[in-house]
Scaffold this active site. Structure first.
Site, PDB file in Angstrom:
ATOM      1  N   VAL A 187       0.799  -1.129  -0.109  1.00 25.63           N
ATOM      2  CA  VAL A 187       0.061   0.074   0.076  1.00 25.63           C
ATOM      3  C   VAL A 187       0.813   1.310   0.062  1.00 25.63           C
ATOM      4  O   VAL A 187       0.303   2.338  -0.205  1.00 25.63           O
ATOM      5  CB  VAL A 187      -1.005   0.025   1.194  1.00 25.63           C
ATOM      6  CG1 VAL A 187      -1.861  -1.011   1.344  1.00 25.63           C
ATOM      7  CG2 VAL A 187       0.015  -0.063   2.433  1.00 25.63           C
ATOM      8  N   TYR A 188       2.112   1.149   0.270  1.00 29.83           N
ATOM      9  CA  TYR A 188       2.971   2.622   0.310  1.00 29.83           C
ATOM     10  C   TYR A 188       2.909   2.896  -1.291  1.00 29.83           C
ATOM     11  O   TYR A 188       3.699   2.334  -2.085  1.00 29.83           O
ATOM     12  CB  TYR A 188       4.544   1.984   0.752  1.00 29.83           C
ATOM     13  CG  TYR A 188       4.613   1.690   2.300  1.00 29.83           C
ATOM     14  CD1 TYR A 188       3.375   1.921   2.932  1.00 29.83           C
ATOM     15  CD2 TYR A 188       5.455   1.093   2.917  1.00 29.83           C
ATOM     16  CE1 TYR A 188       3.281   1.451   4.390  1.00 29.83           C
ATOM     17  CE2 TYR A 188       5.613   0.770   4.025  1.00 29.83           C
ATOM     18  CZ  TYR A 188       4.465   0.842   4.891  1.00 29.83           C
ATOM     19  OH  TYR A 188       4.828   0.486   6.126  1.00 29.83           O
ATOM     20  N   SER A 189       2.359   4.191  -1.190  1.00 24.91           N
ATOM     21  CA  SER A 189       2.242   4.828  -2.547  1.00 24.91           C
ATOM     22  C   SER A 189       1.514   3.669  -3.508  1.00 24.91           C
ATOM     23  O   SER A 189       2.058   3.973  -4.850  1.00 24.91           O
ATOM     24  CB  SER A 189       3.673   5.642  -3.138  1.00 24.91           C
ATOM     25  OG  SER A 189       3.929   6.300  -2.195  1.00 24.91           O
ATOM     26  N   LYS A 190       0.913   3.116  -2.971  1.00 25.21           N
ATOM     27  CA  LYS A 190       0.236   2.085  -3.910  1.00 25.21           C
ATOM     28  C   LYS A 190       1.109   1.241  -4.915  1.00 25.21           C
ATOM     29  O   LYS A 190       0.925   1.151  -6.065  1.00 25.21           O
ATOM     30  CB  LYS A 190      -1.183   2.762  -4.943  1.00 25.21           C
ATOM     31  CG  LYS A 190      -2.207   3.227  -3.987  1.00 25.21           C
ATOM     32  CD  LYS A 190      -3.101   2.260  -3.748  1.00 25.21           C
ATOM     33  CE  LYS A 190      -4.343   2.336  -3.169  1.00 25.21           C
ATOM     34  NZ  LYS A 190      -4.302   3.272  -1.968  1.00 25.21           N
TER      35      LYS A 190
END
Length: 346
Positions: A81-84
């Site tokens: 999920v970090y910066s998608k």
């Protein structure tokens, strides 16, 4: 005038960095009960990407990761999920030539889209996300695959069996968990034992000088079960770096763009803790960040997960390993803390 060619300057810089690295001695420990050895500092990768103004893209990430590797850090933590997914892409590109030397950890659970089944810990979502993470990380396996939070909808048996399948397929080597209630983690460990399948070897929990609620139940549980502690936000999102003052309105980019930062810290009792850490740091002629990280290492954590947007952040963290705190230092740092509402489980 003495003229020095640009290439010679670069070479001199490499020599200087090597000499500094030799003075910073990295330590390694086992990952909980697992046999793998990890550095006492883990480089967290949430700040690598483009989702927020305070994050850094690959051009600024490259020297940070290189310095971490030069200093002996072999443990890197990211999440889908970090910066998608952009954080995983960056780390895949920067670590592909050093893959055999590093331990890569990533996570699954958070929303990766706005459609049904694009979040959580169902078999459907986990199987889809591991393939996406492997592609972005440019690797055939993840060393440590962690559930990012507890899923109240998916049965824990389904999640654990799926993770066990991934281990047996060779896509995952070890499994870990992140912030949740202690009863939930105990249930997961018990379920793994009952089913005779892979169990979590690490807990990535919210733990620092300003937030110590994990000491009540989660940390004693992990110690009893031999689970390695790799806390996130070990410097309270940057609050424990010494750049903030009680009477001043924060003006940093992180404070302005990170709502959780402002909500979780900056209370009078937090400044009590910060100011005590500043006193100890001044006495020992070190930074406040080094005191905060050293305190965690003295509390028995495996490796705090530090965020970095500058090379100096990595160097500061590695220097904390050598900082010795005596019993009186730890007692003084512990003393100002006041109980908080539980944070970080969602």
């Amino acid at each position: 005038m003495i003229r020095i060619r640009r290439g010679c300057l670069a070479r001199l810089g490499d020599i200087f960095n090597y000499m500094v690295a030799q003075q910073m001695s990295m330590q390694y420990v086992r990952l909980g009960k697992a046999g793998a050895q990890v550095s006492r500092i883990c480089l967290g990768c949430m700040s690598f990407g483009n989702a927020k103004e305070w994050m850094v893209e690959i051009d600024r990430t490259r020297p940070i990761v290189k310095r971490a590797l030069d200093l002996g850090i072999n443990f890197f933590d990211t999440a889908n999920v970090y910066s998608k997914g952009r954080s995983e892409e960056i780390m895949g590109e920067l670590l592909k030539d050093r893959r055999d030397e590093v331990i890569i950890a990533t996570k699954v659970c958070g929303e990766m889209g706005d459609k049904i089944n694009e979040s959580g810990l169902s078999r459907l979502h986990v199987m889809k996300q591991i393939n996406g993470s492997l592609k972005r990380l440019q690797t055939d396996h993840v060393d440590l695959y962690q559930i990012h939070r507890w899923d109240y909808e998916a049965p824990i048996e389904e999640t654990l069996r799926t993770l066990d399948d991934l281990v047996h397929r060779g896509k995952v080597l070890y499994i870990g968990a992140s912030s949740m209630w202690a009863w939930q983690f105990a249930k997961a460990l018990f379920t793994s034992g009952r089913l005779g399948i892979e169990r979590f070897v690490t807990m990535q929990n919210h733990y620092n000088l300003c937030y110590r609620e994990e000491e009540r139940e989660m940390i004693p549980l992990c110690r009893e079960e031999g689970v390695g502690l790799i806390p996130w936000s070990p410097l309270a999102r940057g609050f424990l770096t010494g750049k903030y003052r009680r009477a001043e309105t924060p003006n940093s980019v992180r404070y302005k763009s990170d709502q959780l930062f402002a909500e979780r810290f900056f209370k009078p009792e937090d400044f009590d803790v910060l100011e005590r850490a500043e006193e100890v740091a001044k006495e020992k002629d070190v930074t406040v960040a080094q005191v905060g990280l050293s305190w965690l290492l003295h509390k028995g954590v495996t490796a705090p997960i530090i965020g970095a947007t500058k090379v100096e952040h990595v160097e500061d963290a590695v220097n904390a390993i050598e900082l010795k705190l005596n019993d009186d230092d730890v007692k003084r740092l512990d003393e100002p803390y006041k109980p908080h509402w539980v944070m970080g489980h969602t």
